[in-house]
Design an enzyme around this catalytic site. Sequence first.
Site, mmCIF file in Angstrom:
data_model
loop_
_atom_site.group_PDB
_atom_site.id
_atom_site.type_symbol
_atom_site.label_atom_id
_atom_site.label_comp_id
_atom_site.label_asym_id
_atom_site.label_seq_id
_atom_site.Cartn_x
_atom_site.Cartn_y
_atom_site.Cartn_z
ATOM 1 N N ASP A 136 -4.092 2.491 -4.970
ATOM 2 C CA ASP A 136 -2.671 2.458 -4.573
ATOM 3 C C ASP A 136 -2.303 1.193 -3.813
ATOM 4 O O ASP A 136 -1.340 1.190 -3.060
ATOM 5 C CB ASP A 136 -2.338 3.693 -3.722
ATOM 6 C CG ASP A 136 -2.848 3.557 -2.294
ATOM 7 O OD1 ASP A 136 -3.870 2.879 -2.094
ATOM 8 O OD2 ASP A 136 -2.209 4.121 -1.392
ATOM 9 N N GLU A 137 -3.072 0.114 -3.969
ATOM 10 C CA GLU A 137 -2.754 -1.087 -3.191
ATOM 11 C C GLU A 137 -2.943 -2.357 -4.007
ATOM 12 O O GLU A 137 -3.765 -2.396 -4.919
ATOM 13 C CB GLU A 137 -3.601 -1.135 -1.914
ATOM 14 C CG GLU A 137 -5.073 -1.035 -2.174
ATOM 15 C CD GLU A 137 -5.919 -1.033 -0.902
ATOM 16 O OE1 GLU A 137 -5.763 -1.960 -0.095
ATOM 17 O OE2 GLU A 137 -6.731 -0.119 -0.751
ATOM 18 N N ASP A 180 0.853 -1.200 0.000
ATOM 19 C CA ASP A 180 0.000 0.000 0.000
ATOM 20 C C ASP A 180 0.883 1.241 0.000
ATOM 21 O O ASP A 180 1.755 1.384 0.862
ATOM 22 C CB ASP A 180 -0.900 -0.021 1.250
ATOM 23 C CG ASP A 180 -1.958 1.067 1.217
ATOM 24 O OD1 ASP A 180 -3.140 0.743 1.327
ATOM 25 O OD2 ASP A 180 -1.591 2.257 1.082
HETATM 26 P P1 TTP Z 1 -5.325 5.107 1.144
HETATM 27 O O1 TTP Z 1 -4.277 4.084 0.831
HETATM 28 O O2 TTP Z 1 -6.452 4.720 2.035
HETATM 29 O O3 TTP Z 1 -4.650 6.380 1.836
HETATM 30 P P2 TTP Z 1 -3.255 7.060 1.548
HETATM 31 O O4 TTP Z 1 -2.428 6.299 0.566
HETATM 32 O O5 TTP Z 1 -3.462 8.498 1.203
HETATM 33 O O6 TTP Z 1 -2.581 7.041 2.993
HETATM 34 P P3 TTP Z 1 -1.910 5.814 3.749
HETATM 35 O O7 TTP Z 1 -0.458 6.168 3.886
HETATM 36 O O8 TTP Z 1 -2.596 5.764 5.065
HETATM 37 O O9 TTP Z 1 -2.137 4.591 2.919
HETATM 38 O O10 TTP Z 1 -5.953 5.655 -0.185
HETATM 39 C C1 TTP Z 1 -5.207 5.805 -1.380
HETATM 40 C C2 TTP Z 1 -5.623 7.064 -2.110
HETATM 41 O O11 TTP Z 1 -7.032 7.013 -2.389
HETATM 42 C C3 TTP Z 1 -5.417 8.339 -1.295
HETATM 43 O O12 TTP Z 1 -4.109 8.873 -1.461
HETATM 44 C C4 TTP Z 1 -6.487 9.246 -1.818
HETATM 45 C C5 TTP Z 1 -7.591 8.317 -2.267
HETATM 46 N N1 TTP Z 1 -8.698 8.345 -1.267
HETATM 47 C C6 TTP Z 1 -9.785 9.197 -1.483
HETATM 48 O O13 TTP Z 1 -9.834 9.898 -2.502
HETATM 49 N N2 TTP Z 1 -10.774 9.246 -0.560
HETATM 50 C C7 TTP Z 1 -10.756 8.499 0.598
HETATM 51 O O14 TTP Z 1 -11.690 8.580 1.425
HETATM 52 C C8 TTP Z 1 -9.628 7.611 0.800
HETATM 53 C C9 TTP Z 1 -9.554 6.767 2.051
HETATM 54 C C10 TTP Z 1 -8.630 7.574 -0.156
HETATM 55 MG MG MG Z 2 -2.184 4.187 0.725
#
Ligand code: TTP
Ligand code: MG
Length: 364
Positions: A115-116, A17
Amino acid sequence: MDKHKRKSEKRIVMHVDMDHFFTAIEEREHPEYKGQPVVVGADPKDGKGRGVVSTCNYEARRFGIKSGMPISKAWKRCRTAVFLPVNYKLYGKVASEIMSVLRRFADESEQFGIDEAFLDVSSRAGDFEAAGRLAQQIKKVIFDKEKLTCSIGIAPNKLVAKIASDFEKPDGLTLVEDKDVESFLSRLPVSKLWGIGKKTERRLNEMGIKTIGDLAAYDMSILAEKFGALGAHFSQMAQGIDRSPVQAGWEAKSMSRDVTFEEDTSDQKLVLETLDGLCEELCKEVRESNLFFRTITVKIRYKNFETHTHSKTLPFLTNRLMDLQKAVRELAQSFLQPERKIRLVGAKVSRFVSGEKQKTLICS
Ligand code: TTP
Ligand code: MG
């Protein structure tokens, strides 16, 4: 036969992720933002803006800002943060480059969100030690190529790997071998398990179940009484059991778009036309990704923040705008009440299958 059996018993699954994905890309593109709180999402308009935070970097998280929070609230928490609009096109491009790197390292891979991804590395790595080395290598290749960091969880299944990748974020690497699954999970809150949202967490807490360990030890028959078939599922998850395969072809879990109106509205025509526009954007993204979907969801948030979603699963796979708009309009009709003002509408498609897989389905 024996070999097969061993393989299915000893799975090694990685969950990768990316860290604060959208803002990490913005920082990479604009090094001058590094070290400052950065928020990607709707325009805050000096605290009067509508819409929500998509994500923010770890500096901004220290101010209590998080994904999904109203942008006006985020602005109040840190007025000096750098607020940026969402650049889906750029993030999508970076994501697909990362996914193609990840695929090279796995026996099977499954993109699970923008992103995962899950990677089955059972035969590639052989044991957890080698899987750990492989994960370090993946982190290095992604960083060298994209200048972005990620967090990786390694476990015997997807459920535990996903929880593990979140455990030491950012730039983390957490290994949970079979023998450590129980102790790893036991002290974590039940909300870490898939499908246990705020409501279910509250119900479980009321029953005295706070941690995953509490849930694993709880009487299954009472869980089944209270939650039906889900009760047994919760109990299995709490014991770290998950046999779902890493499945290539089922790409992102969903794609969605939403819009917050500049002013709350009860104009039904405006609501439906806005949804039509969201469908166009979604369809374009689905087609560009060579995907087909079956499930369509519409979300409506009323003025008082009460939020409803309605879904429908079509009897066929599609990526046609006409199908999407028709289903979305039908779903939306059930929400529209002349006296209620609407703040936000959204549309989502899920249950994907890739174009490649669609071809096999048609042929078979
Ligand atoms: P995530 O992997 O949940 O969050 P992140 O990568 O920003 O942070 P982390 O380091 O905790 O993993 O989500 C991936 C992308 O998806 C995030 O950068 C933006 C988008 N996203 C949204 O647009 N709305 C949301 O509610 C969430 C959770 C994510
Ligand atoms: Mg992320």
